[in-house]
Design a protein around this motif. Structure first.
Motif, PDB file in Angstrom:
ATOM      1  N   ASN A 209      14.863 124.401 -41.604  1.00  0.00           N
ATOM      2  CA  ASN A 209      14.262 123.598 -40.599  1.00  0.00           C
ATOM      3  C   ASN A 209      14.615 122.084 -40.617  1.00  0.00           C
ATOM      4  O   ASN A 209      14.521 121.328 -39.664  1.00  0.00           O
ATOM      5  N   THR A 348      19.126 130.649 -37.176  1.00  0.00           N
ATOM      6  CA  THR A 348      18.269 131.252 -38.036  1.00  0.00           C
ATOM      7  C   THR A 348      18.817 132.434 -39.061  1.00  0.00           C
ATOM      8  O   THR A 348      19.818 132.950 -38.680  1.00  0.00           O
ATOM      9  N   GLY A 354      15.455 134.812 -43.675  1.00  0.00           N
ATOM     10  CA  GLY A 354      15.463 134.040 -42.399  1.00  0.00           C
ATOM     11  C   GLY A 354      14.256 133.998 -41.666  1.00  0.00           C
ATOM     12  O   GLY A 354      13.871 132.993 -40.652  1.00  0.00           O
ATOM     13  N   GLY A 358      12.672 130.000 -40.109  1.00  0.00           N
ATOM     14  CA  GLY A 358      12.887 130.394 -38.972  1.00  0.00           C
ATOM     15  C   GLY A 358      12.019 130.837 -37.907  1.00  0.00           C
ATOM     16  O   GLY A 358      12.009 131.083 -36.768  1.00  0.00           O
ATOM     17  N   LYS A 359      10.731 131.067 -38.508  1.00  0.00           N
ATOM     18  CA  LYS A 359       9.518 131.603 -37.825  1.00  0.00           C
ATOM     19  C   LYS A 359       9.049 130.389 -37.100  1.00  0.00           C
ATOM     20  O   LYS A 359       7.689 130.082 -37.328  1.00  0.00           O
TER      21      LYS A 359
END
Lengths: 403, 403, 403, 403
Positions: A209, A348, A354, A358-359
């Motif tokens: 991120n 992602t 991932g 990426g959530k």
């Protein structure tokens, strides 16, 4: 990560630190989950172990046999690609596996990890990256362990103290220092974010991120050199800050009203004086210490009352990365006014990993910096922490920016 | 209570039995509260101790010093006259006092109780009545301990077995017996209830909700001599009983639909076969054993499907008290079709003890009999148990009556 | 039902009365549903019409064509055998069909019912019974219409008056009467309930929940000759009745606390004086009038405060049926201490009509008598009304019994 | 606002448009509130009138007498500075004031406004600004009126059509046009936002959340020239897009799962084919028309499935303001990936009007553009609309950006 250490050394040191955090606990303290946000300490110890077993040993260590068939169900956190899991809110209902069972699980996985790392199979870049991710994942849970333990004991009617040397030491490290000057940020284009792992060799570790590097345009501002103190925050309280809707975001005002919030978390008013729960038990609120355990709503309301505002996450990062910057950070996670969103160009990763960062989720705000509960080597100017705006059981604080 | 025993002996035997129930537990099992109805075992152990301390020692034992100032807050259940208390739903959030701390509390109070009882201060009828109430109160919690422990472990994904000799032994005690004939109850006026303590000297112990003796008129009925078995209940399931609203009370149907109920509690279908959680772990459902862990809704629906009905609590008591009655009871708490209401002439006692059973609540149904989890000496034909109609974690079963 | 009238006359008179109740309404008043218990008036008007169409015309009137395909979905209340339906809580979300559409529906069905009844097809006992049930069903909704309209307007901030002549007239009819003596009920066996329709020819109408005749044994008691008045209830309020948990059932105390209840429904304190909403708008509380709009919890607490209790439904019925009884009833539905349960020997009828009153639900309490809102000819000593113990938007009141 | 018109003309034209939107409604349609987000049409008509009365007439028109004392309580929306108000969720419980009462209120206020405006008192810049704000406020409610009416009728089981000429006309205005080319946005610094009213004379109207002008740095991107169509969205549905968690934000996935979402709002699958509710009643889904009534979650998931992303609000505004821009917008509110946050330099206005748009709330996403329901003259490239990410009863759609 210190380069001279072997990966095995690093692994064992990080793993030992998780257990050191829990050294002062009673068995019972490992089990409970007073609110959904707080996980039982034994769950953290098991989940981080499950991460090593599932993502490193099972796919990479030939002949590895998993410790227990049902532990994946118990210790999976949210990875949908890896099967069913105990509901997050039910973690505190599980008396089994026992604490000693979890420690056995840790010992078993550590032994296999030690063998695996010693055999140097990690030399492929992918495996190295995976192990670095596992170490940083466990460090994230170390900070959660500390804040969850504080919540568990700080909400017990007996308000018991607990030995937590890694935090108490640090609480004062900034206080003896002299006052820090404010930081002026000139108007212009700044570079934000961490280079992608694929863009450059030998990148130090970072979460996805933090990717990718991109430019932002910032107007001139000045960041306060100091965090807001307990004493300053008390002035806001005494001026009726919690009673005046004008200082609050609309949802913040609803939060204050619905929950009857009147002070930071862990503060208790006893016969007119303010006390706070600490790992040493109940102690008087020290006006000189940076305020801690405030929500984004409280941080934002304080700023508005003061006629100032919170920094954006870009202003914060730019200030922290100014050449020769003296931004004094590291005591409190600092709420920003930035919503948590992927950077331009974010992609992602594939597979279960991932899901890791990426959530994304709408409705969370970014915090920057680090806190007294952050483990050594787990902070950097590009680090992005994020929570819903009502959360305050982390070691969160406030830095202001001139409007 | 066996008359030849001293009160001290009785006291120590009852107290030891509570601890014997917990002998097979891990420390962690004492702590959790997976649903509001289930209290952590350590809470039961502490609460029963608090009862002796608060209602016997503090008012009656000169010089007694309470064990810990905050324990009243932690271990009070609902006595409004005795001050504030931890919310019932928060009992599972408390890691402290620890399990060993609770056992120390028990030892401390037991030692003072032993001295108190040996000094024969209990000879006043009021004190004797209070001690009998305390013993019966602790026995009630013994049955709750057993059903709460079953819930805690039976809802853990590991489905761990636990040593619980006082139950396992009894599970089969009725099974070897020959079939029991049904009991015909002739039409007429019957006497129900227990004489008031004030009406007659030397009354054996009973709770105030069993008072007062009064007459009821009953039509002719026949009670089944046997409880409904697993095999019979399975026939109801296989006939689509859980899918047909016509068998269910309106609120029962809502309960089935909202919760997706499809079988008694603790039943699991594995590859087509039905298994149930027991204290020995998962075991095949035995069709010859009385069905257990059903709600009032399920009992009532089963009866309607069968073209029969549940007995009233008066029919049950009358049948159990028929001269020469051979009503075969004691394996399951038997749901009746009677709402839990005070008897004519019931008078609430004064003070905190008056809250004990005088705390009537609308919306509960009466269960009669006793179960394999009921302690020795804690059952009688006038005993009235009561729960909301959706509860089924107690050892509940079904007896039918001809329509 | 007056025997000399034709069934057609009776039908038209009952139908006209439903519309007369609504005569003072604005179109908007027909539409809203401020709480789940209260249905929009247009829904009542449509639902009662749907009942005639679905259960009488469709199966019995050859060639009848239903008015609108979707109305069954809109106006079915809970009959699971007759298909899907709008959720009860969503009735107030429906602006269509319009009020005039509902009146057209009524006119259409009335015209077909008139033809059907005139052709005397109803002479089979089954059809006659069905029509009687339809008339009584509509009368039940007439009382609901009145109490729902009162709720809709009495909870509007404008507190608008509305013409409701059928209630206002009656409010005073008992007041001029002289005081009524209390009724002594001697100990003994009494007969309760209505004979089954199958047991005797030419039975006057009754609902199935009044069946079957059976005997009960009653201890001696005395029922008060008068209902509790506003003035007497005010004394309970002023004595702190709403603040003292000792007077309340456990669930009643939770209800008072959670909802901040401090007075009967529709009472407002304005500058120290108590006013209540009536169909004529806000009016001073008259101390001589029987208290109205109290819950079972309030009725029960009042009785306990007074050192008395509520009657059982059997005591009430026995008193009302005593030869030469002068029990003064009909102003308020009188809460009893009896839970709503089927009588011994009750058998659920087959089919959709069997859902009518056979739909028992645990957790409701019986009310006996009738109220100023009950239509003429819809009350009798065996009538059993029932609501959850927290409901108070019906015209409910309190009668005491000596303990 | 067309400059040649008098303010009085503008006022009367805007006011008439609100009523024109409601022309096809039945009285009942004005009353209901099926979900909290949707207000009853009569509430919108009353609230916009209350705004003129409270903020223009009462403080500025000498001798003005308010229409009704209680209307401020009924029609205040959320202005905390102006006193108590009906809870937003209770608006649909109010049958009074009636619809004709609300129209009388409108006529009364319009007459006084006409006199006030004709007397040219508005010539002070403050009054002129206030009147412009009132006009734009009423225009915002016009779009809400249209979407709320669609929700009220589109969720009625009768799915009734309603005359809504101002929308139907526009639905096709873009469709005949030829395909629009995509818009390339070169990397660089762009200017965003509207100049502050205080910065420049004669600024056209804008809301305060569009202030202040500031610079942002944008990377190169290309915006699609067309909105995503029903046909394209259907491909996502048929590819299992609603069943695969990988496409969804974490909270979006929870929303899909908890609500069983399977298609855009108002879509119904009838015998295999997809239909949608429109103001003309149920109609087949036209694959060539831009998809409408999707949530941010759906827009974001669609983009991820497509390997693309949503634009930021800055990219959108920059593209719309490119010299010679041919960005084809105005049919759907276009979800962006930007959280709704104040711009740098934003200052909340004083007083009740400061609550207007200064009432920021975390957890909302920005929409840009306008829709077929937006009134003439109420759209511009700097306009910022915002809703929680699960909302979809507005006329919302999707535009993609190359990753």
């Amino acid at each position: 990560m210190v380069a001279e250490q072997t990966l095995t050394d690093q692994y064992l040191r990080v793993r030992a630190h998780s257990e050191a955090i829990c050294r002062g606990l009673e068995t019972e303290d490992y089990v409970v989950q007073p609110i959904a946000d707080v996980s039982p300490p034994k769950w953290h110890l098991g989940h981080t172990t499950w991460f090593w077993e599932t993502f490193v040993l099972v796919p990479n260590a030939p002949g590895y046999r998993i410790f227990h068939d049902d532990f994946s169900y118990v210790f999976n956190s949210y990875y949908e690609t890896v099967g069913k899991r105990v509901l997050r809110t039910d973690r505190g209902n599980l008396s089994r596996p026992t604490v000693s069972g979890v420690y056995e699980y840790r010992a078993y996985v550590d032994e296999h990890m030690r063998r695996f790392l010693d055999q140097a199979r990690y030399e492929s870049p992918e495996q190295y990256a995976l192990i670095e991710l596992g170490l940083n994942h466990e460090q994230q849970h170390q900070e959660l362990l500390i804040s969850d333990i504080k919540y568990i004991l700080g909400n017990n009617p007996l308000l018991p103290p607990v030995a937590m040397p890694m935090v108490t030491e640090q609480e004062n490290r900034f206080l003896s220092a002299s006052a820090h000057p404010s930081i002026r940020l000139p108007e212009g284009v700044y570079t934000i974010g961490h280079p992608c792992s694929t863009e450059a060799e030998d990148q130090p570790f970072h979460f996805d991120n933090e990717e990718a590097v991109h430019k932002v345009y910032l107007n001139e501002t000045t960041l306060s050199g100091e965090l807001v103190t307990n004493g300053e925050y008390l002035a806001f309280m005494e001026a009726g800050g919690y009673q005046d809707f004008r200082y609050w975001l609309a949802d913040g005002w609803a939060w204050v009203s619905d929950n009857g919030v009147q002070a930071p978390m862990y503060w208790h008013q006893v016969e007119g004086a303010w006390w706070q729960y600490t790992f040493d038990g109940l102690a008087p609120v020290d006006p000189a210490v940076p305020v801690c355990h405030v929500s984004h709503y409280e941080a934002d309301a304080y700023a508005r009352w003061k006629g100032r505002r919170l920094p954006t996450e870009f202003e914060w990062e730019a200030a922290a990365r100014l050449p020769g910057s003296q931004l004094n950070w590291g005591m409190r996670w600092e709420w920003t006014r930035s919503a948590y969103l992927p950077y331009p160009g974010f992609v992602t990763a594939e597979g279960a990993v991932g899901e890791y960062n990426g959530k994304f989720m709408s409705g969370q705000m970014v915090l920057r910096g680090a806190s007294v509960a952050t483990p050594e080597g787990h902070s950097r100017p590009t680090y992005r922490n994020f929570f819903q705006p009502d959360k305050r059981w982390q070691f969160t604080g406030i830095r202001l920016v001139s409007q």
